[in-house]
Design a protein around this motif. Structure first.
Motif, PDB file in Angstrom:
ATOM      1  N   ASN A  50       0.857  -1.029  -0.171  1.00 30.28           N
ATOM      2  CA  ASN A  50      -0.015  -0.158   0.074  1.00 30.28           C
ATOM      3  C   ASN A  50       0.773   1.428  -0.055  1.00 30.28           C
ATOM      4  OD1 ASN A  50      -2.139  -1.537  -0.119  1.00 30.28           O
ATOM      5  ND2 ASN A  50      -2.859  -1.129   1.985  1.00 30.28           N
ATOM      6  N   ASN A  51       2.023   1.498   0.406  1.00 22.69           N
ATOM      7  CA  ASN A  51       2.877   2.260   0.695  1.00 22.69           C
ATOM      8  C   ASN A  51       3.257   2.716  -0.891  1.00 22.69           C
ATOM      9  OD1 ASN A  51       4.826   4.404   1.365  1.00 22.69           O
ATOM     10  ND2 ASN A  51       6.300   2.742   1.744  1.00 22.69           N
ATOM     11  N   ARG A  52       3.715   1.564  -1.617  1.00 24.95           N
ATOM     12  CA  ARG A  52       3.963   1.617  -3.094  1.00 24.95           C
ATOM     13  C   ARG A  52       2.896   1.977  -3.847  1.00 24.95           C
ATOM     14  NH1 ARG A  52       9.261   0.521  -5.053  1.00 24.95           N
ATOM     15  NH2 ARG A  52      10.479  -0.267  -3.214  1.00 24.95           N
ATOM     16  N   LEU A  53       1.905   1.466  -3.663  1.00 22.28           N
ATOM     17  CA  LEU A  53       0.647   1.829  -4.520  1.00 22.28           C
ATOM     18  C   LEU A  53      -0.009   3.322  -4.130  1.00 22.28           C
ATOM     19  CD1 LEU A  53      -0.973  -1.583  -4.412  1.00 22.28           C
ATOM     20  CD2 LEU A  53      -0.365  -0.563  -6.618  1.00 22.28           C
ATOM     21  N   SER A  54       0.001   3.707  -2.993  1.00 20.61           N
ATOM     22  CA  SER A  54      -0.509   4.949  -2.881  1.00 20.61           C
ATOM     23  C   SER A  54       0.630   6.017  -3.104  1.00 20.61           C
ATOM     24  CB  SER A  54      -0.659   5.296  -1.242  1.00 20.61           C
ATOM     25  OG  SER A  54      -1.388   6.215  -0.804  1.00 20.61           O
ATOM     26  N   GLU A  55       1.875   5.661  -3.222  1.00 23.32           N
ATOM     27  CA  GLU A  55       2.705   6.673  -3.753  1.00 23.32           C
ATOM     28  C   GLU A  55       2.643   6.837  -5.344  1.00 23.32           C
ATOM     29  OE1 GLU A  55       6.622   4.820  -4.498  1.00 23.32           O
ATOM     30  OE2 GLU A  55       7.688   6.575  -4.722  1.00 23.32           O
ATOM     31  N   PHE A  56       2.381   5.738  -5.919  1.00 22.02           N
ATOM     32  CA  PHE A  56       2.062   5.591  -7.501  1.00 22.02           C
ATOM     33  C   PHE A  56       0.878   6.421  -7.743  1.00 22.02           C
ATOM     34  CE2 PHE A  56       0.028   3.804 -10.890  1.00 22.02           C
ATOM     35  CZ  PHE A  56       1.156   3.747 -11.949  1.00 22.02           C
ATOM     36  N   PHE A  57      -0.125   6.267  -7.025  1.00 22.70           N
ATOM     37  CA  PHE A  57      -1.324   7.047  -7.174  1.00 22.70           C
ATOM     38  C   PHE A  57      -1.087   8.652  -7.013  1.00 22.70           C
ATOM     39  CE2 PHE A  57      -3.367   2.814  -6.799  1.00 22.70           C
ATOM     40  CZ  PHE A  57      -3.501   2.372  -7.959  1.00 22.70           C
ATOM     41  N   LEU A  61      -0.945  11.820  -9.465  1.00 23.77           N
ATOM     42  CA  LEU A  61      -2.053  13.046  -9.420  1.00 23.77           C
ATOM     43  C   LEU A  61      -1.258  14.161  -9.188  1.00 23.77           C
ATOM     44  CD1 LEU A  61      -4.657  11.306  -6.772  1.00 23.77           C
ATOM     45  CD2 LEU A  61      -5.142  11.893  -9.108  1.00 23.77           C
ATOM     46  N   ASN A  62      -0.208  14.400  -8.341  1.00 20.01           N
ATOM     47  CA  ASN A  62       0.438  15.519  -8.143  1.00 20.01           C
ATOM     48  C   ASN A  62       1.020  16.081  -9.668  1.00 20.01           C
ATOM     49  OD1 ASN A  62       0.392  15.872  -5.599  1.00 20.01           O
ATOM     50  ND2 ASN A  62       2.257  14.625  -5.136  1.00 20.01           N
ATOM     51  N   THR A  63       1.445  15.258 -10.396  1.00 12.31           N
ATOM     52  CA  THR A  63       1.888  15.245 -11.782  1.00 12.31           C
ATOM     53  C   THR A  63       0.847  15.927 -12.805  1.00 12.31           C
ATOM     54  OG1 THR A  63       3.307  13.448 -11.444  1.00 12.31           O
ATOM     55  CG2 THR A  63       3.274  14.305 -13.670  1.00 12.31           C
ATOM     56  N   ILE A  64      -0.447  15.500 -12.314  1.00 14.38           N
ATOM     57  CA  ILE A  64      -1.440  16.151 -13.696  1.00 14.38           C
ATOM     58  C   ILE A  64      -2.037  17.232 -12.787  1.00 14.38           C
ATOM     59  CG2 ILE A  64      -1.740  13.902 -14.709  1.00 14.38           C
ATOM     60  CD1 ILE A  64      -4.599  13.830 -13.269  1.00 14.38           C
ATOM     61  N   GLY A  65      -1.532  17.861 -11.667  1.00 16.20           N
ATOM     62  CA  GLY A  65      -1.983  18.973 -11.032  1.00 16.20           C
ATOM     63  C   GLY A  65      -3.172  18.840  -9.988  1.00 16.20           C
ATOM     64  N   VAL A  66      -3.459  17.452  -9.521  1.00 13.23           N
ATOM     65  CA  VAL A  66      -4.470  17.353  -8.552  1.00 13.23           C
ATOM     66  C   VAL A  66      -3.467  17.497  -7.321  1.00 13.23           C
ATOM     67  CG1 VAL A  66      -6.222  15.887  -7.639  1.00 13.23           C
ATOM     68  CG2 VAL A  66      -5.835  16.096 -10.136  1.00 13.23           C
ATOM     69  N   PRO A  67      -3.834  18.456  -6.546  1.00 13.17           N
ATOM     70  CA  PRO A  67      -2.858  18.544  -5.360  1.00 13.17           C
ATOM     71  C   PRO A  67      -3.229  17.343  -4.151  1.00 13.17           C
ATOM     72  CG  PRO A  67      -4.650  20.071  -5.155  1.00 13.17           C
ATOM     73  CD  PRO A  67      -4.859  19.425  -6.405  1.00 13.17           C
ATOM     74  N   PHE A 161      -8.554  10.022 -13.267  1.00  7.47           N
ATOM     75  CA  PHE A 161      -7.280   9.469 -13.455  1.00  7.47           C
ATOM     76  C   PHE A 161      -7.064   8.189 -13.046  1.00  7.47           C
ATOM     77  CE2 PHE A 161      -3.329   8.737 -11.003  1.00  7.47           C
ATOM     78  CZ  PHE A 161      -2.437   9.118 -12.039  1.00  7.47           C
ATOM     79  N   LEU A 162      -7.734   7.846 -11.771  1.00  2.00           N
ATOM     80  CA  LEU A 162      -7.405   6.484 -11.372  1.00  2.00           C
ATOM     81  C   LEU A 162      -8.286   5.308 -12.293  1.00  2.00           C
ATOM     82  CD1 LEU A 162      -8.374   6.485  -7.479  1.00  2.00           C
ATOM     83  CD2 LEU A 162      -6.220   6.332  -8.612  1.00  2.00           C
ATOM     84  N   SER A 163      -9.642   5.554 -12.985  1.00  3.33           N
ATOM     85  CA  SER A 163     -10.184   4.994 -13.774  1.00  3.33           C
ATOM     86  C   SER A 163      -9.226   4.593 -14.951  1.00  3.33           C
ATOM     87  CB  SER A 163     -11.539   5.547 -14.171  1.00  3.33           C
ATOM     88  OG  SER A 163     -12.322   5.614 -13.255  1.00  3.33           O
ATOM     89  N   GLY A 164      -8.733   5.589 -15.581  1.00  4.55           N
ATOM     90  CA  GLY A 164      -7.945   5.511 -16.801  1.00  4.55           C
ATOM     91  C   GLY A 164      -6.789   4.789 -16.481  1.00  4.55           C
ATOM     92  N   VAL A 165      -5.940   4.920 -15.282  1.00  8.64           N
ATOM     93  CA  VAL A 165      -4.729   4.062 -15.093  1.00  8.64           C
ATOM     94  C   VAL A 165      -4.957   2.689 -14.688  1.00  8.64           C
ATOM     95  CG1 VAL A 165      -3.093   3.660 -13.265  1.00  8.64           C
ATOM     96  CG2 VAL A 165      -3.659   6.026 -14.113  1.00  8.64           C
ATOM     97  N   MET A 166      -6.154   2.487 -14.191  1.00  8.92           N
ATOM     98  CA  MET A 166      -6.469   1.069 -13.737  1.00  8.92           C
ATOM     99  C   MET A 166      -7.090   0.300 -15.093  1.00  8.92           C
ATOM    100  SD  MET A 166      -5.601   1.017 -10.683  1.00  8.92           S
ATOM    101  CE  MET A 166      -5.752  -0.539 -10.746  1.00  8.92           C
ATOM    102  N   TYR A 167      -7.850   1.017 -16.074  1.00  5.64           N
ATOM    103  CA  TYR A 167      -8.129   0.534 -17.363  1.00  5.64           C
ATOM    104  C   TYR A 167      -7.191   0.122 -18.086  1.00  5.64           C
ATOM    105  CZ  TYR A 167     -10.768   0.342 -21.944  1.00  5.64           C
ATOM    106  OH  TYR A 167     -11.280  -0.232 -23.096  1.00  5.64           O
ATOM    107  N   GLY A 168      -5.979   0.979 -18.196  1.00  4.47           N
ATOM    108  CA  GLY A 168      -4.966   0.633 -18.907  1.00  4.47           C
ATOM    109  C   GLY A 168      -4.233  -0.776 -18.697  1.00  4.47           C
ATOM    110  N   VAL A 169      -4.736  -1.313 -17.474  1.00  7.50           N
ATOM    111  CA  VAL A 169      -3.835  -2.567 -16.816  1.00  7.50           C
ATOM    112  C   VAL A 169      -4.986  -3.545 -16.709  1.00  7.50           C
ATOM    113  CG1 VAL A 169      -1.683  -1.840 -16.018  1.00  7.50           C
ATOM    114  CG2 VAL A 169      -3.695  -1.909 -14.421  1.00  7.50           C
TER     115      VAL A 169
END
Ligand code: UDP
Length: 253
Positions: A50-57, A61-67, A161-169
């Protein structure tokens, strides 16, 4: 060596004082709880995943401008975060009927919804986090109308964001919960995504098989929770190399 100061201990995480003012260290435990902590277990490796996954998400989000509150991962189980004032609400976004919504409305789990639906629960374990209408939130002063509008907008951006990332995998994002905090900068206040985003707080179904890859595996005794979370991490390419044991010191970037 001085023991660091524990600020708060929750069911799945511990918060410690951070190295600088305005920061905290968030530690991910292996503890799993469900049904308002009536069901409990220790799940080896869950905290690391969860530490890794939360870091990833959160990084995404930070990268696309969601604080978000996330600054950086420190080690296998800890991340540096900004200290926020948590709004006492669970913000839930649903794309597909499941869980408490399916039960409440007599819908079949998996029934599509006309559009993503955002709902709020009051964060109070002793009451079982009851669903609350916006009217209550404003009347009791938990958040203003402006905050609510901003929270809905934030939650929907996280959903896209999450829907798109998850759909991709190959994974369907059924629903998820986020917590939102306030950060004060002088006279200004902004809302940021806080807490964690992980399979503990999302429903994730394999698109092809419908297999559950989230905490329902634990809630409903559907198999091994670490295996399910490992599969999510593997597909996203964030699998840690050594989940539970380190035989020698490892430098983590
Ligand atoms: N959720 C959560 N923490 C809670 C309640 C819900 O992370 O205290 C998440 C849950 O994992 C699911 C979504 O929010 O992804 C919606 O949960 P629901 O209201 O259906 O409640 P549940 O069926 O989990 O009791």
């Amino acid at each position: 060596m001085a023991r660091r100061k524990k600020i708060y201990e929750g069911k799945a995480k511990i918060l410690y004082e951070g190295p600088e003012p305005g920061t905290l260290v968030q530690y991910f435990k292996d503890d799993a709880t469900a049904f308002n902590a009536e069901k409990r277990a220790t799940v080896d490796g869950k905290g690391v995943l969860n530490n890794r996954l939360s870091e990833f998400f959160m990084t995404g989000l930070n990268t696309i401008g969601v604080p978000t509150h996330f600054i950086k991962r420190i080690n296998m189980r800890e991340q540096l975060i900004r200290s926020v004032e948590i709004i006492p609400l669970e913000v839930i976004v649903r794309n597909v009927a499941a869980g408490s919504m399916a039960k409440r409305l007599g819908l079949e789990e998996g029934a599509p919804l006309p559009r993503p639906i955002v709902e709020f629960s009051y964060k109070e374990d002793s009451l079982g986090d009851p669903l609350v209408p916006e009217e209550y939130i404003i009347a009791f002063g938990w958040a203003s109308q402006q905050d609510l509008d901003d929270m809905v907008a934030l939650a929907l951006r996280v959903n896209d964001f999450l829907s798109g990332v998850m759909y991709g995998v190959g994974i369907k994002l059924v629903d998820f919960k986020i917590e939102i905090g306030r950060i004060y900068d002088g006279d200004f206040m902004r809302l940021v995504v806080a807490d964690e985003i992980s399979p503990d707080s999302c429903r994730l179904w394999d698109i092809k098989t419908g297999q559950k890859l989230d905490k329902d595996v634990f809630r409903r005794d559907l198999g091994n929770l670490t295996d399910a979370y490992t599969e999510v991490a593997r597909r996203l390419g964030v699998l840690p190399t050594n989940v539970t044991h380190t035989t020698k010191p490892t430098l983590i970037n």
